[in-house]
Design an enzyme around this catalytic site. Structure first.
Site, PDB file in Angstrom:
ATOM      1  CG  ASN A 147      -8.508  -4.165  16.673  1.00  0.00           C
ATOM      2  OD1 ASN A 147      -8.464  -3.278  17.512  1.00  0.00           O
ATOM      3  ND2 ASN A 147      -7.623  -4.283  15.701  1.00  0.00           N
ATOM      4  CD  GLU A 148      -8.047  -3.698  22.404  1.00  0.00           C
ATOM      5  OE1 GLU A 148      -9.113  -4.083  21.872  1.00  0.00           O
ATOM      6  OE2 GLU A 148      -7.846  -2.525  22.745  1.00  0.00           O
ATOM      7  N   GLY A 180      -7.506   1.308  21.184  1.00  0.00           N
ATOM      8  CA  GLY A 180      -7.510   2.522  21.993  1.00  0.00           C
ATOM      9  C   GLY A 180      -8.212   3.699  21.330  1.00  0.00           C
ATOM     10  CG  LEU A 219      -3.081   1.468  23.778  1.00  0.00           C
ATOM     11  CD1 LEU A 219      -2.853   0.504  24.939  1.00  0.00           C
ATOM     12  CD2 LEU A 219      -3.271   2.890  24.296  1.00  0.00           C
TER      13      LEU A 219
END
Lengths: 297, 297, 297
Positions: free
Chosen positions: A172-173, A148, A103
């Site tokens: 990996n957010e 994303g 994103l």
């Protein structure tokens, strides 16, 4: 014997592993009748003889998923979906070393609630269309694919990755201090199971290609120069099945997870807006943007 | 390129495997400011410089989960949970060769309904607190760990086991003629998947360490003398993540299973009482206790 | 120490892998008191001394699951279920090279709605009885096992397959242009997990024995001549557990999936009738039958 045909038909092993050999009829370069349309950020080429389209992300430097990219992706996919000549799509990147960086952070920074709403709906739309696509979808992951970008690969029917240990993939957010939405998580669990997902999501792991393969996050690794050939071979294998039965089977496997977002779509948008509107998050994002600008200059 | 920072940030592989190397900053012995409190059965030491607490079970001969042990465990965990200086807990045993032998049979034998109720509620409480802990929880399994002992390890975020094939771990209730509660099962399935859980639970298997590792029941094996060093290294890796994102991710992964017990807690207590009050079960337990007393003398 | 018995009892590893050795007391050929009943298509032999029954499919050429076969199977299983002398069942084939070819296509071709209803109810009944059996069920897969044949193997507690790469197993419905019912899918997911099931079902894969073992579709491979000996050894291992605890554990693991069909049984029958009554499907089936007749002559 009474049913020799049943026996031989039923007992013919299918091509689970056969795709490791060179394909019987690889996709040809556009000698065959071929329709191509390119907008801004994604190049689409449909080979009508094979029924296979290629979607190439060409939004340098890192194919980040901006509102414009996502909108173009959903429109392109819908066009192919409605084109009876198209039965399968290979998605890949035209940018070296990166599949997609996920994103686009600029879409989340200092914008209006209306903008956040539109952006998040576009993220949902991309996933809903890709994960439920009636076409065969193959991801040819020819570079790193965090967040994303990883979700897009996870949403395909099959994932092939270049066997370069410098390329990594994962949700990996958590490393960025944010939480993957529940439908990212559901998609991940469907691919790697609960335990691997729990550990990987909590650590925000980016797995180098060999590790990603070991964990089942991608289905196979091939040398980078063989990636497109392999994707074509896998596509040929999947297209050997009758479409209707394959599509209904896919729906049966994915419906529960798709329905969960469909039922909670507005709530999910609200959650995103609440999160992204927090002063602490905006501050982090602004600092992060400043850092990027400084590095750039 | 426009977003070199995004690229490098997003594509930095995380430390999935990095913990196999010696930790960059291992937990030091209590030279650092350190608070210690010990009640009867569990010794707790918090290293405030690292934010990591050590909980050592010291209830010989086998660290069985008595009402007193369970109550002390829940209180100790709550204290750490409420201490902002504490971000992670390592649980291990101070008793040689045994991590914990599981539920204390004497608590189930010849007691009142009130006692059974109190005991079972304490078992539930232990699990609800541990499985939902907002801290990073690492089990350093330095001995055998059957039944309830296995549940405690399964409820942590990460399990390291001494690679001694004489140490075994598993939910072996079926071997004793009893059935693991549904939330033991749910926790097990979340770690090893449905098939391995189904087979292991039906056989009441106790898996020697190497087999437990192969099945995914524990995440890694290390030589016994390296166990605490390794647990500290893993903790360092997990604490590198921002707490808030990690906690929300953990909740997202575990909420469904936690909510199932929360919604059926009283019913689960009633089931336990009905089971344990059966004359046939009491008879088995009394005979078993007699056998233990005879062996002792 | 206070509880040496608890320690030694709890820490005795169970026989997860022990079945790889020759069994301590293999099932003998019918020297022991043994009741045998055979109807038309399935031969049943119960060894009352061991409590183990053998069900051998003997419906050449391919043990296809006709209405008659399915009815006989359910009645035989019910008889054993109600016989307190019987604690376990081994299912295998008396026909060389084939375990079972799956549902009999002739039952779906040019018949009345009443017939389709009766047939599909018999398919459901077979699965509901086998998947929920209170007995230990072991599949000794001594030949190929596509579609419904694979379902029968998947519904047992343990699957041993002859390590002949010419024998294959899988839910290959998609290759025939049809879709496996949701409860076939649920059973498959419970054995191999979501990802392997999704890929295998969409491709309609028939996995050669070595691949089936690698994917977890079967639990182990043995040379064909050792298959029955191994099945007996596994049965001995499973029967070492107390029946009641093992049965309740099995129910706990399988109830959700069983209840799903129980709750939607009539709807599932209607779906089958709608599907099989389609002119396009009937046409395919008629052509297929013609092809088989021609091959035969």
């Amino acid at each position: 014997s009474m049913f020799p045909g049943v026996l031989s038909l039923c007992c013919r092993p299918s091509a689970w592993d056969r795709a490791t050999r060179p394909p019987p009829s690889p996709l040809q370069p556009p000698l065959a009748p071929c329709r191509s349309f390119s907008n801004n950020k994604i190049q689409v080429e449909l080979d009508e003889s094979s029924g296979v389209a290629m979607m190439k992300f060409k939004s340098p430097p890192v194919n980040s998923l901006s509102l414009e990219f996502l909108t173009e992706f959903s429109i392109s996919l819908e066009k192919l979906e409605n084109n009876r000549a198209c039965r399968g799509v290979i998605i890949t990147s035209a940018v070296p070393k990166i599949f997609s960086s996920g994103l686009d952070i600029t879409e989340m920074c200092g914008k209006s609630v209306e903008h956040y709403t539109e952006f998040w709906r576009a993220v949902q739309e991309m996933w809903l269309r890709l994960y439920s696509s009636s076409m065969v979808t193959v991801a040819a992951v020819n570079g790193s694919s965090p967040a994303g970008g990883c979700l897009m690969a996870l949403s395909c029917d099959y994932r092939i990755m270049a066997e370069n240990p410098k390329f990594s993939i994962g949700l990996n957010e958590a490393q960025l201090g944010i939480v993957a939405p529940f439908w990212f998580k559901d998609t991940f669990v469907n691919v790697v199971g609960h335990r691997i997902a729990e550990r990987s999501l909590q650590l925000g792991s980016l797995h180098p290609a060999p590790e990603a393969h070991k964990l089942g996050l991608v289905d196979e690794l091939v040398p980078e120069e063989k990636l497109m050939e392999k994707a074509a071979a896998v596509m040929t294998q999947w297209l050997a099945l009758p479409d209707h039965a394959r599509q209904l089977t896919k729906t049966m496997m994915r419906k529960a997870v798709l329905d969960r977002l469909r039922a909670h779509r507005e709530e999910d948008i609200k959650n995103f807006i609440t999160f992204v509107s927090k002063e602490s998050i905006q501050k982090s994002l602004r600092m992060y943007m400043e850092m990027l600008k400084k590095r750039k200059s």
